[in-house]
Design a protein around this motif. Structure first.
Motif, short mmCIF file in Angstrom:
data_model
loop_
_atom_site.label_atom_id
_atom_site.label_comp_id
_atom_site.label_asym_id
_atom_site.label_seq_id
_atom_site.Cartn_x
_atom_site.Cartn_y
_atom_site.Cartn_z
N UNK A 1 0.84 -1.20 0.00
CA UNK A 1 0.00 0.00 0.00
C UNK A 1 0.87 1.25 0.00
N UNK A 2 1.90 1.29 0.85
CA UNK A 2 2.78 2.45 0.90
C UNK A 2 3.50 2.67 -0.43
N UNK A 3 3.93 1.60 -1.07
CA UNK A 3 4.59 1.72 -2.36
C UNK A 3 3.65 2.33 -3.39
N UNK A 4 2.41 1.86 -3.42
CA UNK A 4 1.42 2.41 -4.35
C UNK A 4 1.15 3.89 -4.07
N UNK A 5 1.09 4.25 -2.81
CA UNK A 5 0.86 5.65 -2.44
C UNK A 5 2.04 6.51 -2.87
N UNK A 6 3.24 6.07 -2.54
CA UNK A 6 4.44 6.87 -2.81
C UNK A 6 4.74 7.01 -4.30
N UNK A 7 4.35 6.03 -5.09
CA UNK A 7 4.58 6.12 -6.53
C UNK A 7 3.43 6.83 -7.24
N UNK A 8 2.37 7.16 -6.50
CA UNK A 8 1.23 7.85 -7.10
C UNK A 8 0.34 6.95 -7.92
N UNK A 9 0.44 5.65 -7.72
CA UNK A 9 -0.31 4.69 -8.52
C UNK A 9 -1.55 4.14 -7.82
N UNK A 10 -1.76 4.48 -6.55
CA UNK A 10 -2.82 3.84 -5.78
C UNK A 10 -4.20 4.04 -6.40
N UNK A 11 -4.56 5.28 -6.69
CA UNK A 11 -5.93 5.56 -7.16
C UNK A 11 -6.21 4.84 -8.48
N UNK A 12 -5.27 4.89 -9.41
CA UNK A 12 -5.45 4.24 -10.71
C UNK A 12 -5.54 2.72 -10.52
N UNK A 13 -4.68 2.18 -9.68
CA UNK A 13 -4.69 0.75 -9.39
C UNK A 13 -6.04 0.31 -8.84
N UNK A 14 -6.57 1.06 -7.87
CA UNK A 14 -7.85 0.70 -7.26
C UNK A 14 -9.01 0.90 -8.22
N UNK A 15 -8.97 1.95 -9.03
CA UNK A 15 -10.04 2.18 -10.01
C UNK A 15 -10.05 1.07 -11.05
N UNK A 16 -8.87 0.67 -11.52
CA UNK A 16 -8.78 -0.43 -12.48
C UNK A 16 -9.31 -1.72 -11.87
N UNK A 17 -8.89 -2.01 -10.65
CA UNK A 17 -9.32 -3.23 -9.97
C UNK A 17 -10.83 -3.23 -9.79
N UNK A 18 -11.41 -2.11 -9.42
CA UNK A 18 -12.86 -2.02 -9.23
C UNK A 18 -13.60 -2.32 -10.54
N UNK A 19 -13.12 -1.75 -11.64
CA UNK A 19 -13.76 -1.99 -12.93
C UNK A 19 -13.64 -3.46 -13.34
N UNK A 20 -12.47 -4.04 -13.14
CA UNK A 20 -12.26 -5.45 -13.49
C UNK A 20 -13.12 -6.36 -12.63
N UNK A 21 -13.22 -6.06 -11.35
CA UNK A 21 -14.03 -6.87 -10.45
C UNK A 21 -15.51 -6.80 -10.83
N UNK A 22 -15.99 -5.62 -11.18
CA UNK A 22 -17.39 -5.48 -11.57
C UNK A 22 -17.66 -6.23 -12.87
N UNK A 23 -16.75 -6.14 -13.83
CA UNK A 23 -16.90 -6.88 -15.08
C UNK A 23 -16.89 -8.38 -14.84
N UNK A 24 -16.01 -8.83 -13.98
CA UNK A 24 -15.93 -10.26 -13.64
C UNK A 24 -17.22 -10.72 -12.97
N UNK A 25 -17.75 -9.92 -12.05
CA UNK A 25 -19.00 -10.24 -11.37
C UNK A 25 -20.13 -10.39 -12.40
N UNK A 26 -20.25 -9.44 -13.32
CA UNK A 26 -21.29 -9.48 -14.34
C UNK A 26 -21.16 -10.72 -15.21
N UNK A 27 -19.93 -11.05 -15.60
CA UNK A 27 -19.69 -12.23 -16.44
C UNK A 27 -20.08 -13.51 -15.72
N UNK A 28 -19.65 -13.65 -14.48
CA UNK A 28 -19.97 -14.85 -13.70
C UNK A 28 -21.47 -14.98 -13.52
#
Length: 127
Positions: A56-83
């Protein structure tokens, strides 16, 4: 005594610096992310906070946290819909059932949603 420049640029690392007292502070700006991190992003962020604070700290310090979480949320929702669609097809939960026996259709859809959500949580959120 010579006066220090208020702003400098370091060609070695490509960063601009601003004089703050006796120290030069890098002018860092995070990329703006306009997508929501959503429910699954927030759940994964909490999981990282509890189970993998270094990640988590690495993602915060590199500025990647928000994009990482937004991508994961979209992928999880797509996976849920598919299943859910696959389970509906496999279990015969159709529009005909919805039209003829609404309560059974609602119960079966809720059951499918809960099972699909557990799969997504296990596969993607709580790794």
């Amino acid at each position: 005594m010579s006066r220090l420049k208020e702003y400098i640029y370091d060609e070695k690392n490509g960063l601009h610096y601003t004089l703050n007292g006796d120290y030069y502070i890098p002018d860092l700006k995070l990329l703006e992310e306009h997508r929501s991190i959503g429910k699954y992003g927030r759940m994964h962020q909490e999981y990282l906070r509890e189970a993998h604070p270094d990640r988590l700290n690495t993602l915060i310090l590199t500025g990647e946290l928000w994009t990482y979480l937004a991508d994961l949320n979209e992928q999880a929702q797509e996976r849920l819909d598919t299943i859910m669609e696959q389970m509906k097809d496999a279990e015969g939960v159709t529009e005909e059932l919805k039209r003829t026996r609404q309560m059974e259709w609602v119960q079966r859809c809720n059951n499918i949603h809960n099972r699909a959500k557990e799969i997504v949580l296990h596969e993607m959120i709580y790794l």
